[in-house]
Design an enzyme around this catalytic site. Structure first.
Site, PDB file in Angstrom:
ATOM      1  N   GLY A 320     -12.971 -17.954   4.233  1.00 41.73           N
ATOM      2  CA  GLY A 320     -14.374 -18.350   4.147  1.00 41.73           C
ATOM      3  C   GLY A 320     -14.544 -19.853   4.085  1.00 41.73           C
ATOM      4  O   GLY A 320     -13.730 -20.626   4.612  1.00 41.73           O
ATOM      5  N   SER A 321     -15.613 -20.277   3.414  1.00 44.73           N
ATOM      6  CA  SER A 321     -16.101 -21.654   3.542  1.00 44.73           C
ATOM      7  C   SER A 321     -15.216 -22.723   2.922  1.00 44.73           C
ATOM      8  O   SER A 321     -15.479 -23.916   3.106  1.00 44.73           O
ATOM      9  CB  SER A 321     -17.509 -21.756   2.953  1.00 44.73           C
ATOM     10  OG  SER A 321     -18.404 -20.965   3.703  1.00 44.73           O
TER      11      SER A 321
END
Length: 728
Positions: A320-321
């Site tokens: 993810g981020s």
């Protein structure tokens, strides 16, 4: 007279017997001549056969090396266990005044039964067998040193012990996936004197497995001449090769920080019930792994394992981020990043596929710097259109250590996957979807931000010591992989990571990790879970993560944590654990000068308080800033928790049960789930929880006298009033 002479004349039996005897003697002497003259008879070397028949060879076991933490606390060691045997053959005894076999079987069975937790008649049945010796199982197998001493003190003739070693882990479920475990395997050899058991301890996970050959040492041997019972013949020659004990391995783990991490992981796992959670701490300046824990975990003493992969190195998942840090860094490195340039957030169409920001609508036109702070997916997509391309991103991620093993000294490390080809795949990869990484890769990559662009290789073995000579045969050292990016780029990334945690805008994604005065910098991650050919879209179908460090200007501690599918709390569950962990580490290491006099954490070894005066013990604990919980109004202590020799820290609770028949319930407001369980187990009080977090309400009023049938019902709530943020 004639009849008698006829009988004597015909009776020739003695002649026949003599002839047979003479024939047998000739055969015997011929065989003796054959055995004496010819070295080989019927294909058998007579000399070798004789030697083997009277020669016993026994293994001398090497002691397996210990595993210790950085301060020398033992994490894994060999302990002796014993099997009780009884000698039944009267021939063992040559002096009636000193019998070496079981003489009184009835008495022996009666005395051993309660100690071995076996039926007397069953033991008696074993002792009445027509055997040279017998093993008193099952109760007599793998008994402890204390139980062995108890049996020895009975002075029972004919009772003896076979000693063997097994692996013991004094801290139980503590850094289990790092330490791993070793199992004892037995090999039963049948001999003319009964079964002979040889055993081997084999490491099968973690450090125990990775360094099995170094830990196990080299077994020796003893060769000697034996009598008909298998015992050494006195004054005969023996050949002895001494065993070489295994080497001791010291890990970089700091037991205190490991304890902090274990507590937070267990609390998060119990309170929020995720599929899994992991939390790791690294020394930013050296690459040493200071702590690593995950749940579900296991106790290597009982091997209650549900998963054999170490989450630090063998869990690969879409991050993810947290990967946005490295996409931004790549654009900066190429020289095409323009932080103040505006772009339109919200949604973007890439070849028919739509990418959206985490809130679905974006924040209008914002700068790329703000896009990082808000964790904007569109910012990444725009960078991959205008600042860098697919090849740039791939080359950067490889250079930053992703897609390859770090080489840390642990088995079964995985490399993850960096595969993206089409424009939508490239954009997804830029914000951490469609690629897989490991926790150890994130820790390694963060070292270049902590060290002005120089990446450090993570390591977990502090040193290896030869316990036979005390020589340090290996010493772990800081390994600089290379200078990856410039200090200028690092400073810019630090600025962006600082804003993620300390920013005040509505879109700021890392506010839950802010601690006043700590200068925490970091990046959050919220990755969708890919299963069965599609991304899941349920409320909690995410892996929430955080990668960060503190303090900003000269980082000392790097932390990476991730939690998959918590039933409640979402990303907030991880932030609560990480904040508590960062505070405890800062206190323990005296990281901030203004805290040194008031909040530094000190480690103590728990003494025994049994039979001590309550007031004196209370005063001594308070002097150390340890919280005594006194149960009852007696003047003497009859029970304590933690027990003697356990490790305790400043601000810990110590439970002290007094010699009072009436126990009252303390005020448990603000207590953790773990503290409640410790209290209730100590005083045999039933309990029930509702909710998650820390005690907000208790069903039995403080200072009430407890009764045997009482049930303490507790309502738990989150301790920190943190606004939940579901962004990436």
């Amino acid at each position: 007279m004639k009849k008698g002479n006829r009988i004597n004349k015909n009776w020739n039996v003695p002649d026949k017997i003599f002839t047979i005897f003479l024939f047998l003697m000739i055969i015997l002497y011929a065989q003796l001549f054959r055995l004496s003259v010819f070295p080989t008879v019927d294909g058998i070397n007579i000399d070798e056969f004789a030697k083997k028949r009277n020669t016993e060879s026994r293994k001398l076991y090497a002691t397996r090396g210990q595993i210790l933490d950085s301060e020398g606390n033992v994490l894994a060691l060999n302990v002796s266990s014993y099997t009780v045997i009884a000698y039944l053959d009267e021939s063992r005894t040559t002096n009636p005044d000193r019998p070496y076999h079981v003489v009184d079987k009835e008495k022996t069975a009666e005395l051993l039964a309660p100690i071995l937790d076996m039926d007397k008649d069953y033991i008696l049945g074993l002792l009445n067998q027509d055997l040279y010796q017998v093993e008193l199982g099952p109760g007599g197998r793998d008994i402890s040193e204390l139980k062995k001493d108890e049996i020895t003190n009975l002075n029972l003739p004919g009772i003896d012990f076979i000693e063997k070693y097994k692996r013991f882990y004094p801290n139980g479920d503590f850094a289990s996936y790092i330490i791993g475990y070793a199992k004892t395997y037995e090999n039963i050899l049948k001999t003319e004197y009964g079964n002979k058991i040889e055993y081997e301890i084999v490491g099968e996970l973690g450090i125990e497995s990775q360094y099995n050959d170094i830990l196990k040492g080299t077994d020796g041997s003893l060769v000697f001449q034996r009598d008909r019972h298998g015992y050494k013949i006195p004054d005969t020659k023996e050949i002895r090769i001494d065993a070489i004990d295994g080497k001791n391995i010291y890990l970089t783990l700091d037991a205190t920080i490991q304890r902090f991490v274990e507590t937070e992981v267990k609390d998060l796992y119990d309170n929020y019930q995720p599929e899994w959670v992991q939390l790791h701490v690294m020394d930013a300046k050296t690459g040493k792994i200071l702590a690593s824990s995950s749940a579900p975990s296991f106790d290597p003493n009982i091997l209650n394992i549900v998963n054999y992969e170490n989450p630090l190195i063998s869990y690969v998942f879409e991050p993810g981020s947290t990967m946005k840090t490295y996409t931004y860094m790549c654009a900066m490195e190429k020289g095409t990043y323009k932080g103040e340039e505006l772009y339109k957030s919200g949604k973007i169409n890439i070849d028919g596929d739509v990418i959206s920001d985490w809130n679905g609508v974006g924040w209008g036109e914002i700068t790329f710097d703000k896009g990082y702070e808000y964790s904007s997916n569109i910012a990444i997509a725009k960078l991959l259109e205008t600042a860098i391309d697919k090849d740039d991103l791939y080359d950067c991620l490889v250079k930053y250590g992703f897609g390859a093993k770090t080489g840390i000294e642990l088995p079964r490390e995985l490399a993850g996957s960096l595969e993206f080809y089409y424009p939508i795949e490239v954009a997804n990869a830029g914000f951490g979807q469609g690629i897989t990484t490991t926790a150890i890769q994130h820790l390694q990559a963060l070292t270049m931000i902590a060290n002005k662009g120089t990446m450090l290789k993570p390591y977990i073995v502090e040193k290896i010591v030869d316990q036979n000579t005390n020589e340090v045969v290996y010493e772990g050292k800081v390994k600089k992989i290379k200078n990856v990016v410039s200090e200028e780029i690092v400073n810019k990334i630090k600025e962006l990571m600082y804003n993620v945690v300390n920013g005040t805008d509505e879109g700021t994604t890392g506010m839950a990790y802010k601690i006043e005065g700590f200068d925490v910098i970091g990046k959050t991650g919220t990755a969708q879970i890919y299963e069965n050919g599609r991304y899941l879209s349920g409320y909690n179908d995410y892996i929430f993560s955080f990668s960060g460090m503190y303090p900003k200007d000269d980082p000392e501690i790097i932390i990476y944590g991730a939690v998959k599918r918590p039933e409640t709390g979402r990303g907030t569950s991880l932030s609560i654990a990480v904040k508590s962990l960062m505070k405890n580490i800062a206190k323990y290491k005296n990281m901030f000068s203004e805290q040194k006099n008031e909040t530094s954490i000190v480690k103590y070894e728990m003494p025994s308080f049994i039979n001590k005066n309550v007031e004196e013990v209370k005063e001594s604990l308070l002097d150390k800033k340890i919280e005594p919980v006194i149960l009852g109004n007696g003047n003497r202590i009859v029970k304590q928790y933690p027990n003697q020799n356990s490790e305790i820290l400043t601000y810990d609770k110590v439970f002290l049960l007094t010699n009072d028949s009436q126990i009252t319930i303390p005020n448990v407001s603000g207590w953790s789930r773990t503290e409640i369980i410790s209290l209730c187990n100590m005083i045999n009080l039933k309990y029930e929880f509702e909710g998650y977090g820390y005690v907000d309400n208790q069903s039995i009023a403080p200072n009430s006298i407890l009764h045997p049938d009482d049930v303490l019902k507790l309502t738990l709530k989150q301790k920190f009033n943190i606004k939940e943020n579901n962004s990436g």
